[in-house]
Design a protein around this motif. Sequence first.
Motif, PDB file in Angstrom:
ATOM      1  N   THR A 496      53.388 -31.061  99.623  1.00 28.76           N
ATOM      2  CA  THR A 496      52.895 -31.206  98.242  1.00 28.76           C
ATOM      3  C   THR A 496      52.098 -29.907  97.908  1.00 28.76           C
ATOM      4  O   THR A 496      51.031 -29.850  98.276  1.00 28.76           O
ATOM      5  CB  THR A 496      52.003 -32.461  98.001  1.00 28.76           C
ATOM      6  OG1 THR A 496      52.672 -33.592  98.548  1.00 28.76           O
ATOM      7  CG2 THR A 496      51.778 -32.704  96.656  1.00 28.76           C
ATOM      8  N   GLY A 497      52.727 -29.075  97.182  1.00 31.01           N
ATOM      9  CA  GLY A 497      52.362 -27.564  96.634  1.00 31.01           C
ATOM     10  C   GLY A 497      50.725 -27.946  96.129  1.00 31.01           C
ATOM     11  O   GLY A 497      49.813 -27.126  96.758  1.00 31.01           O
ATOM     12  N   TRP A 498      50.529 -28.668  95.147  1.00 35.82           N
ATOM     13  CA  TRP A 498      49.217 -28.395  94.651  1.00 35.82           C
ATOM     14  C   TRP A 498      48.226 -29.195  95.360  1.00 35.82           C
ATOM     15  O   TRP A 498      47.091 -28.608  95.605  1.00 35.82           O
ATOM     16  CB  TRP A 498      49.102 -29.344  93.126  1.00 35.82           C
ATOM     17  CG  TRP A 498      49.321 -30.853  93.264  1.00 35.82           C
ATOM     18  CD1 TRP A 498      50.703 -31.459  93.305  1.00 35.82           C
ATOM     19  CD2 TRP A 498      48.522 -31.750  93.614  1.00 35.82           C
ATOM     20  NE1 TRP A 498      50.409 -32.781  93.740  1.00 35.82           N
ATOM     21  CE2 TRP A 498      49.290 -32.995  93.613  1.00 35.82           C
ATOM     22  CE3 TRP A 498      47.161 -31.678  93.799  1.00 35.82           C
ATOM     23  CZ2 TRP A 498      48.323 -34.156  93.983  1.00 35.82           C
ATOM     24  CZ3 TRP A 498      46.372 -32.937  93.834  1.00 35.82           C
ATOM     25  CH2 TRP A 498      46.880 -34.274  94.152  1.00 35.82           C
ATOM     26  N   LYS A 500      48.161 -29.095  98.595  1.00 35.42           N
ATOM     27  CA  LYS A 500      47.805 -28.023  99.871  1.00 35.42           C
ATOM     28  C   LYS A 500      46.959 -27.043  99.299  1.00 35.42           C
ATOM     29  O   LYS A 500      45.961 -26.633 100.126  1.00 35.42           O
ATOM     30  CB  LYS A 500      49.185 -27.466 100.296  1.00 35.42           C
ATOM     31  CG  LYS A 500      49.168 -26.268 101.441  1.00 35.42           C
ATOM     32  CD  LYS A 500      50.506 -25.770 101.858  1.00 35.42           C
ATOM     33  CE  LYS A 500      50.928 -25.175 100.824  1.00 35.42           C
ATOM     34  NZ  LYS A 500      52.241 -24.244 101.023  1.00 35.42           N
ATOM     35  N   ASP A 501      47.321 -26.447  98.222  1.00 38.50           N
ATOM     36  CA  ASP A 501      46.384 -25.383  97.656  1.00 38.50           C
ATOM     37  C   ASP A 501      45.095 -25.756  97.419  1.00 38.50           C
ATOM     38  O   ASP A 501      44.169 -25.043  97.704  1.00 38.50           O
ATOM     39  CB  ASP A 501      47.164 -24.829  96.310  1.00 38.50           C
ATOM     40  CG  ASP A 501      48.235 -24.207  96.441  1.00 38.50           C
ATOM     41  OD1 ASP A 501      48.763 -23.732  97.723  1.00 38.50           O
ATOM     42  OD2 ASP A 501      49.154 -24.111  95.712  1.00 38.50           O
ATOM     43  N   THR A 566      48.137 -25.337 107.227  1.00 35.70           N
ATOM     44  CA  THR A 566      48.443 -25.004 105.703  1.00 35.70           C
ATOM     45  C   THR A 566      47.806 -23.786 105.422  1.00 35.70           C
ATOM     46  O   THR A 566      48.392 -23.294 104.466  1.00 35.70           O
ATOM     47  CB  THR A 566      47.806 -26.114 104.751  1.00 35.70           C
ATOM     48  OG1 THR A 566      46.530 -26.378 105.067  1.00 35.70           O
ATOM     49  CG2 THR A 566      48.581 -27.458 105.079  1.00 35.70           C
TER      50      THR A 566
END
Length: 730
Positions: A496-498, A500-501, A566
């Motif tokens: 999940t990109g958002w 993880k960031d 991550t």
Amino acid sequence: MGERHGVANVERSGLGRSPDTGPAPGAVGARTSRTRMGLVALWLLAGVLAVRQAAAVLRLPPDERLTDLETWIGHQGVLHVSGSLYDGDSFTGTPFSGLVLKPLTQAAEQSLGVAWTFGTLLLVVVLGLVVARSLPGPVSRRTSLIAAPLAISLLVLSLPVRNTFTLGQTSIIPVLLVVLTVLPRTSGRQAGVLIGVAAALQPALLLFAVVLWLIGRRRAAALAGATFAVCTALAWAAMPRDSWTYWGHHIGGFGLGAPADSLANQSLHGLLLRIGLEGPAELALLTVLAVVVAVIGLRRAVRYARDGQLLLAAAITGSVALAVSPTSWQHQQLWILLAVVGRVGRRGSDRLVWPVLVVLAMSLNRTALLPDIEILGHIGYNAPLLAALAAACLVPFLSRTSPRWDDPEPTPVAEPARSRFAWVPLLRVLKRPLSRPNLMLELMLIRVGYFAYSWIRGHAPDERSVAEGHGDQVLTLEGWLHIDIEHWFNAIVADTGWLKDWMNWYYSTFHFLIPLSLLGWLYLRRPATYRWARTPLAFATLLALVGFWLYPLAPPRLMGLGYVDTAHGPQDLDNPDFGALTKLSNQYAAMPSLHVGWSLWCGVVIAIVAPYVWAKVLGILYPLLTTAVIVGTANHYVLDAIGGAVIVTAGFALQYVFLGVGRRPHEEAPPLSATMGAAVARARGLVPGLVRQRGGQHDAAEAGEKDRSGGGESPEKGAGARVERHDQRV
């Protein structure tokens, strides 16, 4: 500076002390027992430090010991007796010091440095004893007992002494010669000879002869100059070529040794070269600054010498000599440490700031003193010079005639509390201060504490096989407890990109930002709560260091079991440098998690002190979010989070045992300002002339009866009611 005749000695017996009412015999016995135990502990500490320093030199291979003696000992083990001392520019002393050192260095060669090392250790011990004997009086019996071991310990820990041991230098000898002159029984003739010999070893120490002249000891000053001239003439007769090189070509050592602009040169000349000045402009500015520092510093030295603080006067003069010399190498900077004997501050809580600052500057390197930030780095690089300039020209040391000399404003304290639980063994020996601590002292201790934490964490055992074995143990225990959710949750975060960031940003930011911000807010707005809160945080951090050392643990991202780092991506575990952070800290210090520990501490404190429900809720959510982040980013296990919670709980428990403080202390309302106090007085109908201000608190005497007649409220009464309501809100 030897005799005390002509120097204003101040007799201050009993000044500022209350009459002795005779403490109870039991209290006296307990206090005496604690003093003896503390004295034994201090002497043991001094002995351990001294032996450790000698062992650090002697355990080196013979060809690596006392590296500065290579100037004397040739490659074949033969003394340099044919060439000049200054052929290689590695010898920086005077020709007289070379003349004296030749037989000593030959003995050092024959004993492989053993006798030299123990001789240096003996000089340090003697210097510590002389310093303890030279403290400005009157001193208490307790101070006189602990002064010697404390002085020896500080000397052995200081960078100048450690540098002297390692290099094989003789810079302790001039300091000892000068300090001997401040002993009560040293005559003026002896003082002149001692200072003259010291100046023959280090010419800048002729400034002590100037101080002798200014305080009226002119015969001693003249004898110091004559002794210096005789010693220099002897060296000139025995070593004419070397003497011409030193006094003619190098003008008193100018340009000898390492480059003058190196960080090792802590003089004004070195500082000006480091900031880019050179040539005639640098020399002109150096001359002006040297004259200013010398005039101010020597005037202060004379003032404190006439006040009877001869050791402080010697430290100030030595600091001036360091600043104005062309070169002041690390092994020559011991004068700065002696300045700790000066007393600074009206409050008792401020007395430790200057000694702690000096000890830290003279015992720790730049990275330990200040963070690695460019602006602060310049301060750290020049910390010894700045400390010398402060001692010589700036720090307002107290006079012995000051009423605050031995009677500072006390720090309000609370007596040790009684335990509400009979099974809790409260120590009841520490009293809890109630006032706001000194900010400078707090910042220094926080910085040094964090450096020590980083150093211990980075040097904890980090063997990969042991850490991975402990990781298998943790995963096995979590599987048995059915809490092994790390792999599942880490996969969700990595996909999940958002999320993880956001978690990567949270992990790298909030760990420092929130605790530091909360500590700063508590210090400014809730000083008593600040003292209550910072102590368990320190205890918890110390307990975490014990865990890092005893149980090295590989985090999930370094187990090679399919976890995704991550923040740093895939890592080659077969390469010792398997991540960007391996150069900064020990990557196997995962148990317990201080991310969770510090966030739980923040959550507890916020939930207690926050005035609004939404803020309390955020405080409770903060450690929960942190736990999710450390697991989702594969940096910790769930059991690491539990370990962080355990050490914080233990930190609060230790505070209760040591200080008897369980609940948050009551915060007193801040005193009203002068303007607000006058407004309160007028609003309540008080006579202005009877309003008295005492340390920020305003006492008022009533002058007349309140007007109770009439159906309506008068303007004065309305104002008074408004002020009272304001007081209640405050």
